[in-house]
Design a protein around this motif. Structure first.
Motif, PDB file in Angstrom:
ATOM      1  N   THR A   1       0.965  -1.071  -0.019  1.00  0.00           N
ATOM      2  CA  THR A   1      -0.149   0.014  -0.067  1.00  0.00           C
ATOM      3  C   THR A   1       0.853   1.153   0.013  1.00  0.00           C
ATOM      4  OG1 THR A   1      -1.942  -0.764   1.087  1.00  0.00           O
ATOM      5  CG2 THR A   1      -1.493   1.385   1.208  1.00  0.00           C
TER       6      THR A   1
ATOM      7  N   MET B   1      -4.494  -0.397  -7.666  1.00  0.00           N
ATOM      8  CA  MET B   1      -5.719   0.093  -7.101  1.00  0.00           C
ATOM      9  C   MET B   1      -5.531   1.569  -6.724  1.00  0.00           C
ATOM     10  SD  MET B   1      -7.322  -3.232  -5.502  1.00  0.00           S
ATOM     11  CE  MET B   1      -7.549  -4.667  -6.236  1.00  0.00           C
TER      12      MET B   1
ATOM     13  N   TYR C   1      -1.666  -0.752  -3.980  1.00  0.00           N
ATOM     14  CA  TYR C   1      -2.920   0.015  -3.575  1.00  0.00           C
ATOM     15  C   TYR C   1      -2.481   1.465  -2.975  1.00  0.00           C
ATOM     16  CZ  TYR C   1      -7.597  -0.389  -1.107  1.00  0.00           C
ATOM     17  OH  TYR C   1      -9.024   0.151  -0.905  1.00  0.00           O
TER      18      TYR C   1
END
Length: 365
Positions: A50, A174, A206
């Motif tokens: 992330t 994402m 992400y």
């Protein structure tokens, strides 16, 4: 170090595999504005990484450089050891999931999911099979004939996920895909995405500005600030051992006590406006001083500890699963404590003393 040398010197996974993605000095400038400082980053195959940070920290720019949506100012990018720096976006074998679902309103759910397979020239029989599998994977097999307007927000997001997973890209990016959902649905979709990641073994990068989302979903968090990487590590490491004051303040709730080193019987301590505190045992007292980071759950009212603060309760916040107490320490400083089940709840205006174990805190220079 050259890019090739960096590839061979990058730590391998348990099986000795090459990093799935290697970023070697990628940067982006717009005139005199630096959107991303030269950045080094290796992502392992099957990892959920992330990119976390505030607006303007560089996380979306890094994501766009990875997929090729913006042109780099410097640096190289390798996927499976192959230089993809100049490869067009449609040839990088990278899937994209955005905050806004970008579904075709005139196509059914099944037709939306089939679209990337048709663009790749897959045979009709294979398309039918893979679309069915993808919709079953996101628990929407019974809605293939519906149009997007007939679905809820969470269902539309699952269609977007199925459309990305269906052609089995090498890496999935994402960009804040849950930002448009309400909290309950967002929490549910976090679990769904983790399940899809676990079942498919896909490498996912992400982007979010939501710290709780990053902590809940990631194998590693890449915390960004001012167009560069501030700290990278597992969620537990980032939370319990932040390396900078920004990391401590951005991830979770923190009580930060700044001060200078003093020596008491040969032992270094930190002198702050609110007391002189013992340091964690692993701290090497170099320089003039720094800051102690104490999480609310480590502060206990009435604890018999050398590290203590005293203040007047200014607010009590009931948050369902926990109760937080905010105490005014004077000088414009507040402390936040989390009460444990069974702890007595103080009254507003009451003076309390709270302490913590020295090794439960983190020290940042």
């Amino acid at each position: 170090m050259t890019a090739t040398e960096m590839i061979h010197s990058t730590p391998r996974s348990a099986g000795g595999a090459m990093p799935k993605l290697l970023i070697d000095g990628l940067s982006k400038r717009y005139g005199n504005v630096t959107a991303l400082e030269p950045t080094q980053l290796a992502v392992e195959k099957g990892e959920f990484l992330t990119l976390l940070g505030p607006s303007g920290s560089g996380k979306t720019t890094l994501l766009q450089l990875i997929c090729g949506l913006v042109e780099r100012s410097s640096g190289r990018l390798f996927i499976d050891g192959v230089d993809q720096s100049d490869t067009p976006v449609h040839q990088r074998d990278i899937g994209l999931v955005f905050q806004h679902y970008a579904l075709f309103p005139h196509l059914t759910v099944a037709e939306n999911v089939a679209f990337p397979l048709k663009m790749r020239g897959c045979a009709p029989g294979e398309i039918s099979r893979r679309v069915k599998d993808a919709l079953e994977m996101v628990h929407l097999g019974h809605l293939g004939d519906r149009f997007p307007r007939m679905l809820s927000g969470g269902q539309q997001q699952r269609v977007a996920l199925a459309r990305c997973f269906v052609y089995q890209p090498s890496i999935i990016l994402m960009d804040e895909p849950l930002g448009a959902l309400d909290k309950k649905l967002r929490d549910h979709m976090q679990i769904e995405i983790k399940r899809l990641h676990r079942e498919t073994g896909t490498t996912i990068i992400y982007v979010t500005h939501d710290q709780e989302e990053a902590l809940a979903m990631s194998d590693r968090i890449c915390l960004m600030n001012h167009a560069r990487i501030e700290q990278i590590g597992a969620p537990h490491e980032i939370y319990t051992r932040p390396r900078t004051a920004f990391a401590a303040d951005f991830i979770g709730i923190s009580n930060i006590f700044r001060g200078e080193f003093v020596h008491d019987a040969g032992r270094p301590r930190l002198a702050t406006p609110h007391g002189i505190f013992n340091l964690p045992e692993d701290v090497s007292a170099t320089g003039k001083g720094g800051a102690l980071v104490v999480r609310p759950e480590h502060l206990r009212i009435g604890a018999a500890s050398p590290n203590r603060i005293t203040g007047a309760v200014s607010e009590i916040v009931y948050a369902g699963s926990e109760t937080r107490v905010i105490a005014d320490l004077g000088g414009g400083t507040q402390a936040i404590l989390r009460l444990w089940p069974g702890d007595p709840v103080p009254q507003i205006g009451e003076t309390i003393t709270a302490g913590w174990d020295a090794n439960s805190a983190a020290f940042v220079p």
